[in-house]
Write a protein that holds these residues in place. Structure first.
Motif, PDB file in Angstrom:
ATOM      1  N   GLN A  62      51.656  58.419  47.299  1.00 36.36           N
ATOM      2  CA  GLN A  62      52.536  59.242  46.656  1.00 36.36           C
ATOM      3  C   GLN A  62      53.621  59.450  47.663  1.00 36.36           C
ATOM      4  O   GLN A  62      54.142  60.441  47.763  1.00 36.36           O
ATOM      5  CB  GLN A  62      51.971  60.560  45.783  1.00 36.36           C
ATOM      6  CG  GLN A  62      51.172  60.031  44.590  1.00 36.36           C
ATOM      7  CD  GLN A  62      50.621  61.288  43.908  1.00 36.36           C
ATOM      8  OE1 GLN A  62      50.636  62.234  44.571  1.00 36.36           O
ATOM      9  NE2 GLN A  62      50.192  60.939  42.747  1.00 36.36           N
ATOM     10  N   VAL A  63      54.191  58.513  48.642  1.00 36.91           N
ATOM     11  CA  VAL A  63      55.155  58.647  49.562  1.00 36.91           C
ATOM     12  C   VAL A  63      55.997  57.432  49.433  1.00 36.91           C
ATOM     13  O   VAL A  63      55.529  56.458  48.667  1.00 36.91           O
ATOM     14  CB  VAL A  63      54.712  58.766  50.950  1.00 36.91           C
ATOM     15  CG1 VAL A  63      53.857  60.149  51.135  1.00 36.91           C
ATOM     16  CG2 VAL A  63      53.974  57.592  51.418  1.00 36.91           C
ATOM     17  N   SER A  64      57.248  57.447  49.917  1.00 33.51           N
ATOM     18  CA  SER A  64      58.055  56.258  49.877  1.00 33.51           C
ATOM     19  C   SER A  64      57.515  55.233  50.959  1.00 33.51           C
ATOM     20  O   SER A  64      57.167  55.671  51.871  1.00 33.51           O
ATOM     21  CB  SER A  64      59.328  56.775  50.050  1.00 33.51           C
ATOM     22  OG  SER A  64      59.777  57.161  51.067  1.00 33.51           O
ATOM     23  N   LYS A  65      57.835  54.020  50.933  1.00 32.87           N
ATOM     24  CA  LYS A  65      57.683  52.978  52.215  1.00 32.87           C
ATOM     25  C   LYS A  65      58.606  53.449  53.112  1.00 32.87           C
ATOM     26  O   LYS A  65      57.914  53.450  54.313  1.00 32.87           O
ATOM     27  CB  LYS A  65      58.145  51.711  51.440  1.00 32.87           C
ATOM     28  CG  LYS A  65      57.382  50.875  50.566  1.00 32.87           C
ATOM     29  CD  LYS A  65      57.660  49.558  50.178  1.00 32.87           C
ATOM     30  CE  LYS A  65      58.828  48.735  50.445  1.00 32.87           C
ATOM     31  NZ  LYS A  65      59.047  47.562  49.835  1.00 32.87           N
ATOM     32  N   ALA A  66      59.774  54.132  53.139  1.00 30.74           N
ATOM     33  CA  ALA A  66      60.365  54.644  54.095  1.00 30.74           C
ATOM     34  C   ALA A  66      59.701  55.819  54.936  1.00 30.74           C
ATOM     35  O   ALA A  66      59.854  55.823  56.027  1.00 30.74           O
ATOM     36  CB  ALA A  66      61.760  55.103  53.695  1.00 30.74           C
ATOM     37  N   THR A  67      58.960  56.608  54.192  1.00 29.78           N
ATOM     38  CA  THR A  67      58.212  57.628  54.800  1.00 29.78           C
ATOM     39  C   THR A  67      57.014  56.958  55.721  1.00 29.78           C
ATOM     40  O   THR A  67      56.822  57.326  56.923  1.00 29.78           O
ATOM     41  CB  THR A  67      57.532  58.546  53.789  1.00 29.78           C
ATOM     42  OG1 THR A  67      58.551  58.977  53.299  1.00 29.78           O
ATOM     43  CG2 THR A  67      56.704  59.397  54.553  1.00 29.78           C
TER      44      THR A  67
END
Length: 178
Positions: free
Chosen positions: A49-54
């Motif tokens: 539940q995080v972005s790929k960018a994170t």
């Protein structure tokens, strides 16, 4: 100087640690289902539940993320073992944790070459951390630490039941520490 920059920095660190913990939990979950090679950053991001960018802000690539995950697991298991009321209980905690780890089970099935590398004792920094952790938990006796380490490594490829973990940890603790 205002305390605001320090507070903002502390918040960034806390957010980063929460993101990292979520990423590791998501990665373990995905790896437990499909193995390391079939896992990908998109699935891990979704599960975490995080972005790929994170993820890419935390790690250069998936290989670095997995290496950091392994180090995190070593530190987590070390903390759990250090909190145990006895050396025998520490052995049992480590044994059960390794034998019941679903991600390790899947890796044994899908990525045997990587598992062989993982359990081959080397001078890699992660192995140095493992050795230091075992010595910290059980004392600096290198013969005892070597035996404990080999017993635990064996459970990666051949997991044992909780009952076997209890029985074997009792026998090992009796022979090493009494």
């Amino acid at each position: 100087m205002s305390a605001e920059p320090a507070l903002n920095y502390a918040r960034q660190i806390a957010t980063s640690n929460k993101s990292r913990a979520a990423i590791f939990a998501g990665a373990k979950s995905v790896i437990a289902e499909v193995g390391n090679y079939q896992s990908n950053i998109s699935d891990i991001a979704l599960r975490s539940q995080v972005s790929k960018a994170t993820i890419y802000n935390q790690f250069a690539d998936k290989a670095e993320m997995v290496e950091c995950l392994v180090e995190s697991e070593v530190l987590r298991l070390t903390a759990a073992a250090l909190a145990a009321p006895s050396r025998q209980a520490a052995l049992e905690i480590l044994s059960i944790s390794i034998s019941q780890d679903l991600a390790l089970r899947r890796l044994v099935e899908t990525d045997p070459t990587d598992v062989a590398k993982l359990v081959s004792i080397t001078d890699h920094p992660t192995w140095l951390l493992v050795h230091q952790s075992i010595a910290k938990i059980f004392g600096a006796d290198s013969a005892a630490c070597g035996l404990i380490l080999r017993w635990l490594i064996g459970q990666i490829a051949s997991p044992i039941t909780q009952e076997e973990s209890l029985a074997q940890s009792k026998r090992l603790a009796t022979s090493l520490f009494n």
